[in-house]
Each structure stands twice: as C-alpha cells, then as structure tokens.
Design a protein around this motif. Structure first.
Motif, PDB file in Angstrom:
ATOM      1  N   GLU A 111      -1.236   4.688 -42.173  1.00  0.00           N
ATOM      2  CA  GLU A 111      -2.491   5.774 -42.799  1.00  0.00           C
ATOM      3  C   GLU A 111      -2.054   5.888 -44.107  1.00  0.00           C
ATOM      4  O   GLU A 111      -3.123   6.471 -44.836  1.00  0.00           O
ATOM      5  CB  GLU A 111      -2.511   6.819 -41.790  1.00  0.00           C
ATOM      6  N   PHE A 112      -0.990   6.224 -44.701  1.00  0.00           N
ATOM      7  CA  PHE A 112      -0.652   6.560 -45.959  1.00  0.00           C
ATOM      8  C   PHE A 112      -1.338   7.624 -46.478  1.00  0.00           C
ATOM      9  O   PHE A 112      -2.021   7.692 -47.504  1.00  0.00           O
ATOM     10  CB  PHE A 112      -1.135   5.312 -46.874  1.00  0.00           C
ATOM     11  N   ASN A 113      -1.029   8.712 -45.574  1.00  0.00           N
ATOM     12  CA  ASN A 113      -1.964   9.983 -45.908  1.00  0.00           C
ATOM     13  C   ASN A 113      -1.465  10.834 -47.124  1.00  0.00           C
ATOM     14  O   ASN A 113      -1.961  11.756 -47.638  1.00  0.00           O
ATOM     15  CB  ASN A 113      -1.971  10.868 -44.715  1.00  0.00           C
ATOM     16  N   TYR A 118      -1.668  12.108 -54.631  1.00  0.00           N
ATOM     17  CA  TYR A 118      -1.782  13.498 -54.094  1.00  0.00           C
ATOM     18  C   TYR A 118      -0.931  14.495 -54.963  1.00  0.00           C
ATOM     19  O   TYR A 118      -1.146  15.587 -55.104  1.00  0.00           O
ATOM     20  CB  TYR A 118      -1.396  13.432 -52.489  1.00  0.00           C
ATOM     21  N   GLN A 121      -2.477  15.145 -58.215  1.00  0.00           N
ATOM     22  CA  GLN A 121      -3.572  16.014 -58.002  1.00  0.00           C
ATOM     23  C   GLN A 121      -3.120  17.581 -57.709  1.00  0.00           C
ATOM     24  O   GLN A 121      -3.611  18.481 -58.210  1.00  0.00           O
ATOM     25  CB  GLN A 121      -4.503  15.558 -56.773  1.00  0.00           C
ATOM     26  N   VAL A 187     -11.627  -1.035 -45.853  1.00  0.00           N
ATOM     27  CA  VAL A 187     -11.563  -1.643 -44.394  1.00  0.00           C
ATOM     28  C   VAL A 187     -12.792  -2.574 -44.383  1.00  0.00           C
ATOM     29  O   VAL A 187     -13.873  -2.378 -44.758  1.00  0.00           O
ATOM     30  CB  VAL A 187     -11.810  -0.590 -43.341  1.00  0.00           C
ATOM     31  N   LYS A 189     -14.550  -5.405 -42.517  1.00  0.00           N
ATOM     32  CA  LYS A 189     -14.862  -5.863 -41.051  1.00  0.00           C
ATOM     33  C   LYS A 189     -15.159  -7.462 -40.920  1.00  0.00           C
ATOM     34  O   LYS A 189     -15.426  -7.903 -41.909  1.00  0.00           O
ATOM     35  CB  LYS A 189     -16.164  -5.122 -40.512  1.00  0.00           C
ATOM     36  N   VAL A 271      -7.840  12.535 -58.037  1.00  0.00           N
ATOM     37  CA  VAL A 271      -8.037  12.790 -56.560  1.00  0.00           C
ATOM     38  C   VAL A 271      -7.007  11.934 -55.802  1.00  0.00           C
ATOM     39  O   VAL A 271      -7.203  10.673 -56.041  1.00  0.00           O
ATOM     40  CB  VAL A 271      -9.443  12.584 -56.087  1.00  0.00           C
ATOM     41  N   GLY A 272      -6.138  12.384 -55.249  1.00  0.00           N
ATOM     42  CA  GLY A 272      -5.236  11.683 -54.286  1.00  0.00           C
ATOM     43  C   GLY A 272      -6.094  10.830 -53.271  1.00  0.00           C
ATOM     44  O   GLY A 272      -6.942  11.426 -52.779  1.00  0.00           O
ATOM     45  N   THR A 273      -5.813   9.457 -53.144  1.00  0.00           N
ATOM     46  CA  THR A 273      -6.534   8.710 -52.225  1.00  0.00           C
ATOM     47  C   THR A 273      -5.437   7.799 -51.653  1.00  0.00           C
ATOM     48  O   THR A 273      -4.364   7.301 -51.990  1.00  0.00           O
ATOM     49  CB  THR A 273      -7.317   7.620 -53.276  1.00  0.00           C
ATOM     50  N   SER A 274      -6.049   7.220 -50.367  1.00  0.00           N
ATOM     51  CA  SER A 274      -5.425   6.768 -49.455  1.00  0.00           C
ATOM     52  C   SER A 274      -6.072   5.446 -48.757  1.00  0.00           C
ATOM     53  O   SER A 274      -7.427   5.574 -48.557  1.00  0.00           O
ATOM     54  CB  SER A 274      -5.025   7.403 -48.153  1.00  0.00           C
ATOM     55  N   MET A 275      -5.562   4.108 -48.922  1.00  0.00           N
ATOM     56  CA  MET A 275      -6.271   2.883 -48.364  1.00  0.00           C
ATOM     57  C   MET A 275      -5.572   2.592 -47.207  1.00  0.00           C
ATOM     58  O   MET A 275      -4.554   2.247 -46.988  1.00  0.00           O
ATOM     59  CB  MET A 275      -6.406   1.889 -49.375  1.00  0.00           C
ATOM     60  N   LEU A 276      -6.476   2.755 -46.149  1.00  0.00           N
ATOM     61  CA  LEU A 276      -5.787   2.400 -44.635  1.00  0.00           C
ATOM     62  C   LEU A 276      -5.311   1.215 -44.630  1.00  0.00           C
ATOM     63  O   LEU A 276      -5.974   0.158 -44.987  1.00  0.00           O
ATOM     64  CB  LEU A 276      -7.000   2.465 -43.645  1.00  0.00           C
ATOM     65  N   LEU A 352     -16.452   1.684 -53.661  1.00  0.00           N
ATOM     66  CA  LEU A 352     -15.372   2.397 -53.453  1.00  0.00           C
ATOM     67  C   LEU A 352     -15.152   3.648 -54.748  1.00  0.00           C
ATOM     68  O   LEU A 352     -14.471   4.306 -54.911  1.00  0.00           O
ATOM     69  CB  LEU A 352     -14.043   1.623 -53.424  1.00  0.00           C
ATOM     70  N   SER A 353     -16.053   3.179 -55.677  1.00  0.00           N
ATOM     71  CA  SER A 353     -16.121   4.088 -57.035  1.00  0.00           C
ATOM     72  C   SER A 353     -17.397   4.820 -56.803  1.00  0.00           C
ATOM     73  O   SER A 353     -18.264   4.622 -56.253  1.00  0.00           O
ATOM     74  CB  SER A 353     -16.301   3.095 -58.208  1.00  0.00           C
TER      75      SER A 353
ATOM     76  N   ARG B  85     -13.238  17.752 -50.969  1.00  0.00           N
ATOM     77  CA  ARG B  85     -12.318  16.465 -51.442  1.00  0.00           C
ATOM     78  C   ARG B  85     -13.314  15.259 -51.260  1.00  0.00           C
ATOM     79  O   ARG B  85     -13.261  14.296 -51.883  1.00  0.00           O
ATOM     80  CB  ARG B  85     -11.578  16.328 -50.008  1.00  0.00           C
ATOM     81  N   CYS B  89     -17.964   8.578 -52.913  1.00  0.00           N
ATOM     82  CA  CYS B  89     -17.941   7.117 -53.129  1.00  0.00           C
ATOM     83  C   CYS B  89     -18.933   6.187 -52.404  1.00  0.00           C
ATOM     84  O   CYS B  89     -19.305   5.375 -52.773  1.00  0.00           O
ATOM     85  CB  CYS B  89     -16.507   6.668 -53.222  1.00  0.00           C
ATOM     86  N   ALA B  91     -17.477   4.768 -49.300  1.00  0.00           N
ATOM     87  CA  ALA B  91     -16.716   3.771 -48.434  1.00  0.00           C
ATOM     88  C   ALA B  91     -16.906   3.908 -47.084  1.00  0.00           C
ATOM     89  O   ALA B  91     -17.070   3.198 -46.360  1.00  0.00           O
ATOM     90  CB  ALA B  91     -15.505   4.032 -48.833  1.00  0.00           C
ATOM     91  N   ILE B  95     -18.707   1.775 -42.449  1.00  0.00           N
ATOM     92  CA  ILE B  95     -17.673   2.103 -41.615  1.00  0.00           C
ATOM     93  C   ILE B  95     -18.304   2.467 -40.100  1.00  0.00           C
ATOM     94  O   ILE B  95     -17.911   2.305 -39.206  1.00  0.00           O
ATOM     95  CB  ILE B  95     -16.456   2.799 -42.189  1.00  0.00           C
ATOM     96  N   LYS B 125      -9.895   7.748 -41.080  1.00  0.00           N
ATOM     97  CA  LYS B 125      -8.906   6.996 -41.683  1.00  0.00           C
ATOM     98  C   LYS B 125      -9.339   6.162 -42.763  1.00  0.00           C
ATOM     99  O   LYS B 125      -8.467   5.828 -43.548  1.00  0.00           O
ATOM    100  CB  LYS B 125      -8.227   6.122 -40.585  1.00  0.00           C
ATOM    101  N   PRO B 128     -11.269   7.291 -48.398  1.00  0.00           N
ATOM    102  CA  PRO B 128     -10.083   6.848 -49.393  1.00  0.00           C
ATOM    103  C   PRO B 128      -9.763   8.468 -49.580  1.00  0.00           C
ATOM    104  O   PRO B 128      -8.516   8.693 -49.791  1.00  0.00           O
ATOM    105  CB  PRO B 128     -10.926   6.311 -50.575  1.00  0.00           C
ATOM    106  N   PRO B 129     -10.360   9.535 -49.916  1.00  0.00           N
ATOM    107  CA  PRO B 129      -9.908  10.587 -50.347  1.00  0.00           C
ATOM    108  C   PRO B 129      -9.633  11.432 -49.339  1.00  0.00           C
ATOM    109  O   PRO B 129      -9.097  12.638 -49.391  1.00  0.00           O
ATOM    110  CB  PRO B 129     -10.990  11.353 -51.365  1.00  0.00           C
ATOM    111  N   ARG B 130      -9.703  11.026 -48.060  1.00  0.00           N
ATOM    112  CA  ARG B 130      -9.288  11.828 -46.825  1.00  0.00           C
ATOM    113  C   ARG B 130     -10.051  12.986 -46.786  1.00  0.00           C
ATOM    114  O   ARG B 130      -9.468  14.160 -46.398  1.00  0.00           O
ATOM    115  CB  ARG B 130      -7.730  12.178 -46.719  1.00  0.00           C
TER     116      ARG B 130
END
Lengths: 401, 136
Positions: A111-113, A118, A121, A187, A189, A271-276, A352-353, B85, B89, B91, B95, B125, B128-130
């Motif tokens: 998950e890389f939360n 972060y 930020q 993600v 598909k 902004v802190g961001t996570s890519m699953l 994503l942007s 938050r 975007c 994304a 999904i 999940k 991206p910015p949760r």
C-alpha cells in the motif's frame, strides 16, 4: 515588435502587464490573430500538478549540544530514512523513501501509505517531525544518539530540490496482460481495461515552449505554492526526442530540475502520494511564465490538446522489458474525452495529473504577475536543445572482471 | 422478518467457475440483484449483490458463502472523500466498478456520487493522495 524581458518587467512593475493562461491564449489568438495577440500579451502562464518522483528536500537541522555528526550516520524523519552522506547536520529527504519496516510488496500489492513525500508535506504544513539519529561519534562530534522533534520554522534551511520534474510529454499506460498490473502509472486493469496518462496537456510548461527558447537556467517559477527557480535541465532530459511538425515532442522529452525555499511553500501544492504496489512519491505544483518576446514565442503557446500526441505503451510487457514498441499515438483531446481506441477496443482513460489544479496554478501565477509581486528573470544559460544532440541513454551492463 | 443488504463478494480464482448465486436462490430462497459483476474463469472475481430474503435464510446464505472460501464484505460501511486531500487528478474514475466518480466536463473536477458507491473499497488503495477513507 520584439519585446525584452526588461520591458515586460517594467510593465509588470507598473501593473500594466497583460497576462493570460496557456488555456486562455488559445482563444485570444484565434480571435485576434497571432500577430495582434503577440503585440498585446506580455506573459502566458502555464501549470502542472502531478506525481513527480525526482523530488526531495535538503534540510540543515542545526547543531545539537553536545554536537552529533549526522553525516555518515543513520537518520530518520517520522521513521522515513534520509540520506546523510553529506555535511555534519545536512540531510536529504527523498520523496520516494519509505520506512524500513514498511512491508513493501511482501503483501502484494503493497500500500505504501507513508513515505518521504508525506514528510515533506507535513514539514511544509508546519507540523512537528520526529528526528531519530545514530552516529559513530568523533572527537569534535562526540554524541552518538539523538531523538528530538524538529519544525521547519526552527531549522536553518529547508530547500526543495527536484532533479527531474515537469516532463515534456509522457506515455499513456495500458495493460495487455490478463492480470492487474500495479505501476507508477496507477492500477492498470487487465486486457486494456483502462488507460492512464499524466500531463496537463496544453497547460503544461514545456509544451508551451517546446524548444526551450524562453525557459532556461534561472527562470523564476511557481514551485509548490512559493517562488522557485529552474536550476538546470532535469535528469533524463531528451531534447532530441521525436517531434511533430509543430515542434511538440511526441515522446517523453525535456525535463526541468527546480529549486526553491521550502519554508515559503504550501502543503496544498506539495502532496504526499502513494501508488499501490509501486511506492511513495510527491505530487508537485509547478507553473512557468512564458514571456511573449515575439510572434514565434506566442505561436508556441497556442498549442492545444488536439495538437499534442502521446504514445500508448503496454506496462505489462513492453515497459518492464524495455522494449521500444508502442501501440499507437493519441492526442490529449482524445485522452480527455474519456475514451481512446486501442487495438479496436474502447478503453476508458484516467489522469494522474490534476488538470483543475494545473488551471489553478496558472491562474495564481497570472495574479502574482498582474499584481506586480512576481517579476520575470532572464535565464543565465539556456537548456540544452535539439542542437545539443543530447539523447536519453539506457544502461549498458558490463561484466565485472 | 425480511432483510435486504448490499454485499461485495471477492472470488478466489478457483471459485469463479461455480454457480454460487444459484445455490443462494435454490437452497435458501433468497432473491438477488446484481449491481456489478466482474468474473472471468480462472481469475479473481468481484460480485456486488443486493441480497434479500427472510432473515434466517439470509444468515444461512451468508454462512454458506463464507464456507465456500469466498471473501464477503458487508456494505454497512462507508467510503468518504477527504476534500482537503483530493487533488482531482481523476485516477479513481476508471477504478470504480459502479461509476461513482465522474468528471465535471467544464472544470474536469472529480464528482463523487455517494449514492452510487457500494463501498467495495477499490478506490481507497488506488487513490494516489490517499483521499478516500473507508469507515468500518
């Protein structure tokens, strides 16, 4: 009618500069013609707000009493490891760093939360950050352990320094396999279930100055909600990438390295961001002003989404195996319609942007210039252009004998 | 007493070939309304159902599903968006299996239709910015 940056700055100081966004300029030029528009407009503002992994911050946290040499030791900020291979109390906090105890992809997809993005930020938001450090101790730096809260207000310097941001064009990611793929492009598909892209298109800085005729080293920009500068061309800068007749690259091309005072920036633009299943990063807000010095510079800014093409790349096989194959090209107008056609299939698209945030950045920069609080700078050196012959090299592995 | 609930079923790859829902109808007298189905032979599947029937039979049906090895997620939960938050975007748009996210055509801001959300949690999940939060 050629104008100079000094003349434009004079008009900015007097509050007389005509500033429009890269979105607005398209209609203005269409209505008035390029020549008239170039005469009237002084500055075109651009914007982009997307995940940019080549980001990070240098921090000088100050000297403890007694002193500790963090350089060469181990340092964590909110459990995220930072690079210490520099001076005694300078560290580098990278956007993609993750805590040592993050399970990564052991539980797939990870998950890389939380990670470096972060922490950046939270620092910018003025939150206290936990610093823990261990060092080897020297005669002049005797201390071996340190645990303390730090705050951006109290540390000496906090400098955002991103070695690769604002990519000039980027691939559209799809998945041809029959399994979900978790990538830095989001993600994906199976069986062409979706297509993800990541640029602001017609608003993106380097699409509006495709040959880097005005953007150079020293160009003052909007960075993370404050003022920053173009420091250099970014890593993987590839000015010789395939270009369309209008000069706009059809593949990933130029990039910017940018620098600025983190203390002046704002958490909503970093902004802190996570890519699953991939990792952590930082979403960065950048806006570059384009001085309209001639008809030619204006001409480049009127590029619109229909004129910009991006390659479609399979991220299940071609990308990971570094195969050059593409599945075709699409325009940003097609991508923004919500559906593209790939291999005779309708594929829904997502970005994503953030386009709304890119518009906001271009408008904030416009306001800064209109009110005279943001003057343009003359680049002190150009970015390498097509004539430099610079290309993006792959790693050639060699056996170690 | 009758109950009607929305549930998400996650099928492991070896279960996608089995007529599970048919058993719910035949053996427990339940009725169902398929909200979303994404099931291919030999792959992980996702089925979102509105399942209704006599309380006692409903509970038996759920017990049967649990014994098959299918992962059941009740939708008595909630997904909300942290507006501070969200970066808009987009994304999440492709999904979401129930199309609860849509782009506002003019501004390209992401609209979240809470009524269409079936709380499957996929966006939580993938965001991206949760910004999407699952409340249990």
């Amino acid at each position: 009618m050629a104008k100079t940056i000094a003349e434009i700055n004079e008009r900015i100081r007097k509050g007389k500069a005509v500033v429009v966004t890269a979105e607005e300029v398209v209609d203005i030029a269409r209505a008035k013609g390029v020549s008239k528009a170039a005469e009237e407009i002084d500055v075109v503002t651009t914007g982009t707000f997307g995940p940019m992994c080549g980001s990070g911050a240098f921090l000088n946290v100050g000297h403890s009493k007694p002193r500790i040499k963090l350089g060469g030791g181990k340092v964590y900020l909110n459990d995220v490891p930072v690079y210490t291979g520099i001076a005694a109390v300078d560290v580098f906090l990278g956007a993609t760093a993750i805590p040592d105890d993050d399970p990564r992809n052991k539980f797939y997809p990870g998950e890389f939360n939380y990670g470096g993005g972060y922490v950046i930020q939270e620092l910018v938001a003025g939150k206290d950050i936990i610093l823990t450090a261990s060092a080897y101790g020297t005669d002049c730096y005797p201390r071996k352990k340190l645990e303390t809260l730090i705050n951006i207000r109290d540390i000496n310097e906090a400098i955002l320094f991103n070695v690769r941001n604002a990519y000039q064009n980027y691939s559209v990611a799809v998945n041809l396999s029959d399994k979900v793929r978790y990538t830095y492009m989001g993600v994906l598909k199976p069986n062409l279930g979706n297509a993800n892209y990541s640029t602001a298109g017609q608003l993106s800085p380097l699409f509006n100055d495709p040959y880097y005729k005005t953007i150079g080293v020293g160009t003052r920009i909007f960075l993370g909600g404050g003022a920053g500068y173009v420091a250099w061309h970014g890593t993987q800068h590839n000015p010789t990438a395939l270009r369309a007749d209008n000069g706009v690259p059809r593949r990933g091309a130029g990039t910017l390295a940018v620098i600025g005072d983190l203390k002046q920036m704002k958490p909503e633009w970093l902004v802190g961001t996570s890519m699953l299943g991939y990792g952590c990063t930082l979403t960065v807000g950048i806006g570059v002003p384009i001085p309209i010095l001639s008809e030619e510079t204006l001409h480049y800014t009127i590029v619109s989404d229909a004129d910009i093409l991006a390659p479609i790349v399979d991220y299940s096989e071609a990308y990971p195996q570094r195969e050059p194959d593409i599945l075709g090209e699409v325009s940003y107008a097609e991508l923004k319609s919500g559906n593209i056609r790939v291999r005779d299939k309708d594929v829904p698209t997502a970005s994503l942007s953030s386009y709304p945030k890119a518009v906001e950045i271009a408008n904030i920069l416009k306001k800064w210039i209109e009110t005279g609080e943001f003057l343009l700078t003359e680049p002190v050196a150009p970015l390498p252009g097509v004539e430099s012959g610079i290309t993006f090299k792959a790693l050639k592995e060699r056996p170690i004998s | 007493m009758n109950v009607s609930r929305r549930i998400v079923l996650h099928f492991p790859p070896n279960m996608t070939g089995q007529p599970v829902v048919c058993h719910l109808v035949k053996d427990f007298g339940l009725t169902f309304n398929i909200i979303k189905a994404s099931i291919s032979p030999g792959q992980e599947g996702l089925l979102i159902l509105e399942l209704s029937g006599e309380r006692k039979n409903y509970d038996k049906g759920i017990k049967y599903l649990a014994e098959t090895g299918i992962e059941i997620q009740s939708l008595s939960q909630d997904v909300v968006r942290d507006e501070a938050r969200c970066t808009h975007c987009g994304a999440c748009v492709t999904i979401c299996p129930t199309e609860a996210f849509a782009l506002e055509p003019k501004t390209r801001k992401v609209l979240f239709d809470h009524n269409k959300c079936v709380v499957c949690g996929l966006c939580v999940k993938a965001c991206p910015p949760r910004a999407m939060i699952l409340y249990l």
